[in-house]
Design a protein around this motif. Structure first.
Motif, PDB file in Angstrom:
ATOM      1  N   PRO A 139       0.867  -0.932  -0.074  1.00 60.48           N
ATOM      2  CA  PRO A 139      -0.103   0.030  -0.102  1.00 60.48           C
ATOM      3  C   PRO A 139       0.829   1.176   0.162  1.00 60.48           C
ATOM      4  O   PRO A 139       1.908   1.278   0.770  1.00 60.48           O
ATOM      5  CB  PRO A 139      -0.768  -0.007   1.309  1.00 60.48           C
ATOM      6  N   VAL A 140       0.298   2.523  -0.583  1.00 60.55           N
ATOM      7  CA  VAL A 140       1.011   3.553  -0.809  1.00 60.55           C
ATOM      8  C   VAL A 140       0.146   4.714  -0.505  1.00 60.55           C
ATOM      9  O   VAL A 140      -1.169   4.594  -0.789  1.00 60.55           O
ATOM     10  CB  VAL A 140       1.266   4.083  -2.245  1.00 60.55           C
ATOM     11  N   LEU A 141       0.388   5.595   0.544  1.00 67.09           N
ATOM     12  CA  LEU A 141      -0.360   6.633   1.083  1.00 67.09           C
ATOM     13  C   LEU A 141       0.468   8.008   0.428  1.00 67.09           C
ATOM     14  O   LEU A 141       1.491   8.164   0.781  1.00 67.09           O
ATOM     15  CB  LEU A 141      -0.160   6.815   2.401  1.00 67.09           C
ATOM     16  N   ILE A 142      -0.519   8.644  -0.237  1.00 68.49           N
ATOM     17  CA  ILE A 142      -0.112   9.992  -1.020  1.00 68.49           C
ATOM     18  C   ILE A 142      -0.567  11.036  -0.250  1.00 68.49           C
ATOM     19  O   ILE A 142      -1.965  11.112  -0.292  1.00 68.49           O
ATOM     20  CB  ILE A 142      -0.306  10.036  -2.499  1.00 68.49           C
ATOM     21  N   THR A 143       0.069  12.040   0.149  1.00 66.26           N
ATOM     22  CA  THR A 143      -0.300  13.126   1.041  1.00 66.26           C
ATOM     23  C   THR A 143       0.219  14.202   0.120  1.00 66.26           C
ATOM     24  O   THR A 143       1.171  14.588  -0.098  1.00 66.26           O
ATOM     25  CB  THR A 143      -0.092  13.055   2.540  1.00 66.26           C
ATOM     26  N   GLY A 144      -0.784  15.631   0.557  1.00 69.48           N
ATOM     27  CA  GLY A 144      -0.345  16.856   0.096  1.00 69.48           C
ATOM     28  C   GLY A 144      -1.629  17.823  -0.103  1.00 69.48           C
ATOM     29  O   GLY A 144      -2.836  17.102   0.006  1.00 69.48           O
ATOM     30  N   GLU A 145      -1.469  19.007  -0.456  1.00 69.15           N
ATOM     31  CA  GLU A 145      -2.457  19.962  -0.557  1.00 69.15           C
ATOM     32  C   GLU A 145      -3.481  19.412  -1.818  1.00 69.15           C
ATOM     33  O   GLU A 145      -2.881  18.781  -2.543  1.00 69.15           O
ATOM     34  CB  GLU A 145      -2.027  21.232  -0.792  1.00 69.15           C
ATOM     35  N   SER A 146      -4.656  19.986  -1.682  1.00 66.31           N
ATOM     36  CA  SER A 146      -5.411  19.805  -2.950  1.00 66.31           C
ATOM     37  C   SER A 146      -4.863  20.333  -4.304  1.00 66.31           C
ATOM     38  O   SER A 146      -4.186  21.590  -4.095  1.00 66.31           O
ATOM     39  CB  SER A 146      -6.806  20.357  -2.777  1.00 66.31           C
ATOM     40  N   GLY A 147      -4.939  19.507  -5.249  1.00 68.34           N
ATOM     41  CA  GLY A 147      -4.250  20.135  -6.417  1.00 68.34           C
ATOM     42  C   GLY A 147      -3.023  19.838  -6.869  1.00 68.34           C
ATOM     43  O   GLY A 147      -2.479  20.202  -7.772  1.00 68.34           O
ATOM     44  N   VAL A 148      -2.276  19.027  -6.126  1.00 68.66           N
ATOM     45  CA  VAL A 148      -0.680  18.827  -6.275  1.00 68.66           C
ATOM     46  C   VAL A 148      -0.666  17.722  -7.156  1.00 68.66           C
ATOM     47  O   VAL A 148       0.395  17.423  -7.576  1.00 68.66           O
ATOM     48  CB  VAL A 148       0.157  18.626  -4.893  1.00 68.66           C
ATOM     49  N   GLN A 150       4.790  12.346   0.258  1.00 66.51           N
ATOM     50  CA  GLN A 150       4.137  13.501   0.432  1.00 66.51           C
ATOM     51  C   GLN A 150       4.520  14.370  -0.766  1.00 66.51           C
ATOM     52  O   GLN A 150       5.776  14.499  -0.859  1.00 66.51           O
ATOM     53  CB  GLN A 150       5.196  14.064   1.695  1.00 66.51           C
ATOM     54  N   VAL A 151       3.688  15.037  -1.235  1.00 69.19           N
ATOM     55  CA  VAL A 151       3.867  15.819  -2.345  1.00 69.19           C
ATOM     56  C   VAL A 151       3.621  17.285  -2.184  1.00 69.19           C
ATOM     57  O   VAL A 151       2.500  17.897  -1.653  1.00 69.19           O
ATOM     58  CB  VAL A 151       2.784  15.503  -3.400  1.00 69.19           C
ATOM     59  N   PRO A 152       4.714  18.138  -2.275  1.00 67.62           N
ATOM     60  CA  PRO A 152       4.917  19.367  -1.918  1.00 67.62           C
ATOM     61  C   PRO A 152       4.012  20.076  -3.109  1.00 67.62           C
ATOM     62  O   PRO A 152       4.136  19.673  -4.239  1.00 67.62           O
ATOM     63  CB  PRO A 152       6.424  19.672  -2.088  1.00 67.62           C
TER      64      PRO A 152
END
Length: 190
Positions: free
Chosen positions: A11-20, A156-158
């Motif tokens: 499993p992969v969790l991708i986090t970041g602001e909306s629209g990244v 984590q997507v900046p």
């Protein structure tokens, strides 16, 4: 990092602001790691705000399991069998579905709503959220054990404003897509 994560079916969790571009990253992991033709099923978790509907959408149901269940229905996990399920905005997943998702992650088994038998699925789970899932788990608004399983890999997507010259790559890609779609060649001035 995407290329490294794509090699594994964890499993992969991708986090970041909306629209990244979290879903784009999920699709990149899928394209780099799964065989051609394997399914990619995307589910918008906040779309369903009723336990039965959420569970039915994800795990399916059998005829008569609730009012309006006139026939058996495969859920998103069965549709994604052999491929990837992308759970967008996982932080909004209702508690009943969280418990069932935990079981699928732990054993690869699911039980459609109203069914008497489990079914085996082989699905890679990629989830995304713009919420602080760790904080939600600590405050018991999201299952901590599920959070732990979802983040086997964490990306984590900046936001674009923090990614230097990455905007140039995106501009070039958008111009290339315009050229492909409309047959026009455009460029931006300095």
């Amino acid at each position: 990092r995407i290329e490294k994560v794509a090699r594994y079916r964890e499993p992969v969790l991708i986090t970041g602001e909306s629209g990244v571009g979290k879903e784009g990253i999920g699709q990149a992991i899928y394209l780099l790691g799964d065989p051609p033709g394997a399914p990619f099923v995307s589910v918008n978790c906040p779309q369903f705000q009723e336990d039965n509907l959420t569970v039915s959408e994800l795990f399916g149901h059998v005829k008569g399991s609730f009012t309006g269940a006139h026939a058996d229905r495969r859920g998103a996990f069965e549709e994604a069998d052999g491929g990837v399920i992308f759970l967008d905005e996982i932080g909004d997943l209702l508690p009943a579905a969280q418990a069932m998702l935990l079981r699928v992650l732990a054993s690869g088994e699911l039980r459609p709503l109203g069914a008497t038998r489990t079914r085996q699925v082989r699905v890679r789970v990629i989830s995304a959220t713009n919420k602080p899932l760790n904080q939600l788990a600590m405050s018991r608004e999201f299952r901590y054990d599920l959070f732990f399983r979802l983040r086997h890999f964490h990306i984590q997507v900046p936001p674009l404003r923090a990614r230097g010259d990455d905007w140039r790559l995106l501009v070039d890609y958008c111009l290339w897509r315009l050229a492909q779609k409309y047959g026009v060649r455009k460029q931006f001035s300095a």
